[in-house]
Design an enzyme around this catalytic site. Structure first.
Site, mmCIF file in Angstrom:
data_model
loop_
_atom_site.group_PDB
_atom_site.id
_atom_site.type_symbol
_atom_site.label_atom_id
_atom_site.label_comp_id
_atom_site.label_asym_id
_atom_site.label_seq_id
_atom_site.Cartn_x
_atom_site.Cartn_y
_atom_site.Cartn_z
ATOM 1 N N ARG A 215 49.292 48.920 28.005
ATOM 2 C CA ARG A 215 49.508 48.059 29.172
ATOM 3 C C ARG A 215 49.173 46.617 28.788
ATOM 4 O O ARG A 215 48.058 46.348 28.334
ATOM 5 C CB ARG A 215 48.593 48.514 30.321
ATOM 6 C CG ARG A 215 48.604 47.578 31.497
ATOM 7 C CD ARG A 215 47.659 48.011 32.625
ATOM 8 N NE ARG A 215 47.705 47.018 33.663
ATOM 9 C CZ ARG A 215 46.649 46.438 34.230
ATOM 10 N NH1 ARG A 215 45.422 46.810 33.908
ATOM 11 N NH2 ARG A 215 46.804 45.511 35.146
ATOM 12 N N HIS B 244 48.942 38.942 35.820
ATOM 13 C CA HIS B 244 47.515 39.141 35.583
ATOM 14 C C HIS B 244 46.843 37.764 35.611
ATOM 15 O O HIS B 244 46.244 37.318 34.636
ATOM 16 C CB HIS B 244 47.289 39.884 34.266
ATOM 17 C CG HIS B 244 45.974 40.592 34.164
ATOM 18 N ND1 HIS B 244 45.851 41.934 33.886
ATOM 19 C CD2 HIS B 244 44.707 40.140 34.301
ATOM 20 C CE1 HIS B 244 44.573 42.287 33.845
ATOM 21 N NE2 HIS B 244 43.854 41.209 34.094
ATOM 22 N N GLU C 37 45.108 43.541 40.500
ATOM 23 C CA GLU C 37 43.925 43.230 41.301
ATOM 24 C C GLU C 37 44.101 42.068 42.274
ATOM 25 O O GLU C 37 43.437 41.018 42.136
ATOM 26 C CB GLU C 37 42.742 42.934 40.376
ATOM 27 C CG GLU C 37 42.465 44.035 39.388
ATOM 28 C CD GLU C 37 41.140 43.842 38.645
ATOM 29 O OE1 GLU C 37 40.540 42.770 38.758
ATOM 30 O OE2 GLU C 37 40.705 44.789 37.982
ATOM 31 N N ASN D 251 41.954 50.288 38.839
ATOM 32 C CA ASN D 251 40.931 49.757 37.925
ATOM 33 C C ASN D 251 39.581 50.100 38.515
ATOM 34 O O ASN D 251 39.284 49.730 39.653
ATOM 35 C CB ASN D 251 41.038 48.237 37.783
ATOM 36 C CG ASN D 251 42.293 47.814 37.051
ATOM 37 O OD1 ASN D 251 43.058 48.651 36.566
ATOM 38 N ND2 ASN D 251 42.511 46.510 36.959
ATOM 39 N N TYR E 122 35.351 50.115 37.743
ATOM 40 C CA TYR E 122 34.215 49.767 36.882
ATOM 41 C C TYR E 122 32.877 50.226 37.451
ATOM 42 O O TYR E 122 32.020 50.701 36.732
ATOM 43 C CB TYR E 122 34.164 48.248 36.635
ATOM 44 C CG TYR E 122 35.297 47.784 35.756
ATOM 45 C CD1 TYR E 122 35.185 47.833 34.374
ATOM 46 C CD2 TYR E 122 36.503 47.347 36.299
ATOM 47 C CE1 TYR E 122 36.230 47.447 33.551
ATOM 48 C CE2 TYR E 122 37.552 46.960 35.485
ATOM 49 C CZ TYR E 122 37.414 47.015 34.109
ATOM 50 O OH TYR E 122 38.443 46.649 33.301
ATOM 51 N N GLU F 172 42.569 50.557 34.221
ATOM 52 C CA GLU F 172 41.437 49.940 33.506
ATOM 53 C C GLU F 172 40.167 50.708 33.810
ATOM 54 O O GLU F 172 39.921 51.079 34.970
ATOM 55 C CB GLU F 172 41.179 48.495 33.969
ATOM 56 C CG GLU F 172 42.148 47.485 33.447
ATOM 57 C CD GLU F 172 41.851 46.078 33.953
ATOM 58 O OE1 GLU F 172 40.665 45.743 34.188
ATOM 59 O OE2 GLU F 172 42.819 45.332 34.126
HETATM 60 C C1 GCO Z 1 39.583 42.726 35.852
HETATM 61 C C2 GCO Z 1 40.678 42.393 34.940
HETATM 62 C C3 GCO Z 1 40.319 42.353 33.492
HETATM 63 C C4 GCO Z 1 38.869 42.168 33.161
HETATM 64 C C5 GCO Z 1 38.119 43.470 33.192
HETATM 65 C C6 GCO Z 1 36.635 43.330 32.925
HETATM 66 O O1 GCO Z 1 39.481 43.845 36.284
HETATM 67 O O2 GCO Z 1 38.771 41.859 36.164
HETATM 68 O O3 GCO Z 1 41.781 43.172 35.145
HETATM 69 O O4 GCO Z 1 41.082 41.271 33.106
HETATM 70 O O5 GCO Z 1 38.709 41.617 31.914
HETATM 71 O O6 GCO Z 1 38.239 44.038 34.441
HETATM 72 O O7 GCO Z 1 36.055 42.489 33.862
#
Ligand code: GCO
Length: 455
Positions: free
Chosen positions: A78, A123, A168, A301, A303, A360
């Site tokens: 991607r 992006h 995002e 995505n 985290y 992600e």
């Molecule tokens: C985001 C973006 C990425 C970042 C990654 C880590 O989620 O902020 O898609 O470009 O680099 O997430 O923060």
């Protein structure tokens, strides 16, 4: 006792990157400026005054990066297109064919190696020229994006079968137009809400444009979703959690999959006088039908989660927190893989989503080479393992999740953090930009090869 978790046969193993974070070559071959080219010039915005002018120099070294991916064994890659490489002035009067040629060569070389390209159209690197016309808060941007989507998909749609319109939208709106930590650095509620709306509306139009050029393509959007839990059992913390979830998650999911904005969140904005009813006039009749154009997949995505404490009452009048933050990665985000599982189950239960890709997931650990040149990033391996276990569990419980894109192939420009936060499977040597594989690269390589993780 060890145990193997096997993934479905067709599971897509992949990595993700984005244009401004890796390409460099900020003014090569006719590229126009983007808002990140200008934002990074403003003193104090980015740690250490870093910029993406050179980044990983992927624009010149992309063949080497494809070799790395081949070696890693990924099924898919991607990456995003820098809008201002294609349309340096933002409008369609001037199409920079050299920009299109670059991405075409990249796509052809990926296909040659049996790596499936997933293109993200946006992006975050908006052409500066479009920003100067008003940018995302202005409705003209919607057609500009649809035209750009048409230009790129008419050139690459015969070969690229997986498209992501936006990455995002919450970040673009909140960091770009509300807290100002990202380009273009504004702080204004009305602009932030209009930005979110225009991103989503332009997504709907782009889906149609891509499909008209590539009828057999799969088209989706990537959202960053953040599960929220109340810090205590108090009524106030529960309320604050509902609002957080509404602003962060439902504000994007509901228009996409239910064709409406969440009424409780609109009421909350009005109640807090962030905007008036009239301010919301950027939402026009028919817009939600465009936004909710059916899509083939949702990119997710993930985290971390958020633990929510109300600020409506003083802390000493609120109940004692019972949920405490656990271990964090180097960027300060809590590691919480179970929340990924819970989130996936919620998506399955509450929204009609055909297919999900984790577009992600990854962790910042800033450990570099030891005296023998090895990079033992065992904490990243642990993070990936835990999150892939959550993915595996969700698949077993019926979530239709078709693939996983690790963030990210190589250390790169991490927005306001500059180069201080390292998410890569590959280390980027600061002066030479030599690529050095970390232990996590080797671990991911084996995982992909075995189609299985060993716990
Ligand atoms: C985001 C973006 C990425 C970042 C990654 C880590 O989620 O902020 O898609 O470009 O680099 O997430 O923060």
């Amino acid at each position: 006792m060890t145990k193997n978790l096997d993934f479905p046969k067709k599971f897509v193993w992949a990595v993700a990157t984005s244009s401004y974070q890796i390409e460099g070559a900020s003014d090569a071959d006719g590229k126009g400026l983007s808002i990140w080219d200008t934002f990074t010039q403003i003193p104090g915005k980015i740690k250490n005054g870093d910029t993406g002018n050179i980044a990983c120099d992927h624009y010149s070294r992309w063949r080497e990066d494809i070799k790395l991916m081949k070696d890693l064994g990924v099924d898919a890659y991607r990456f995003s297109i820098a809008w201002s490489r294609i349309l340096p002035k933002g409008n369609c009067g001037l199409i920079n064919t050299k920009g299109l040629d670059f991405y075409e060569s990249l796509v052809d070389a990926l296909l040659e190696e049996n790596i499936t390209p997933f293109i993200t159209l946006y992006h975050w690197d908006l052409p500066q020229a479009l920003y100067e016309l008003g940018g995302w808060p202005e409705r003209m941007i919607v057609d500009a994006f649809a035209k750009y989507a048409d230009i790129v998909s008419s050139r690459l749609g015969d070969r690229v079968k997986n498209w992501i319109t936006h990455n995002e939208p919450w970040v673009v709106s909140t960091h770009g137009y509300l807290n100002g930590s990202h380009a273009p650095g504004h702080s204004n509620w009305k602009e932030a809400l209009a930005t979110a709306h225009h991103l989503m509306l332009s997504h709907g139009l782009a889906v149609k444009a891509i499909r008209s050029n590539a009828p057999d393509a799969k088209v989706g959007i990537t959202l960053n979703l953040c599960p929220a839990v109340p810090a205590s059992n108090s009524h106030e913390d529960h309320q604050a959690t509902r609002i957080f979830d509404g602003e962060f998650n439902r504000w994007y999911l509901d228009p996409l999959f239910k064709g409406r904005y969440p009424a409780d969140i609109i009421n909350n904005h009005l109640k807090k006088t962030r905007v008036s009813e009239n301010d919301l006039d950027f939402i026009k009749d028919g817009d939600l039908a465009v936004i909710s154009e059916p899509i083939d997949f949702l990119g997710l995505n993930y985290y971390s989660r958020a633990i929510i404490r109300s600020d409506e009452i003083p802390d000493n009048q609120n109940a004692k927190p019972v949920v405490l933050c656990g271990e964090k990665t180097d960027i300060g985000w809590e590691i919480h893989a179970d929340s990924l599982y819970q989130l996936l189950m919620r998506l399955k239960n509450e929204y009609p989503i055909k297919s999900i890709y984790i577009t992600e997931n990854g962790a910042a650990y800033n450990i570099g080479p030891d005296k023998n040149g090895n990079i033992s990033d065992t904490k990243r391996i642990h993070y990936l393992k835990e999150h892939l276990s959550a993915v595996h569990r969700a698949i077993s419980d019926g979530v239709s999740l078709d693939g996983y894109f690790a963030w990210t192939l190589m250390d790169n420009f991490e927005w306001a953090e500059g180069y201080t936060q390292k998410f890569g499977l590959v280390w980027m040597e600061p002066e030479t930009l030599n690529r050095i594989k970390k232990d996590s690269f080797l671990w991911y390589q084996k995982t992909i090869h075995d189609n299985s993780i060993l716990l």
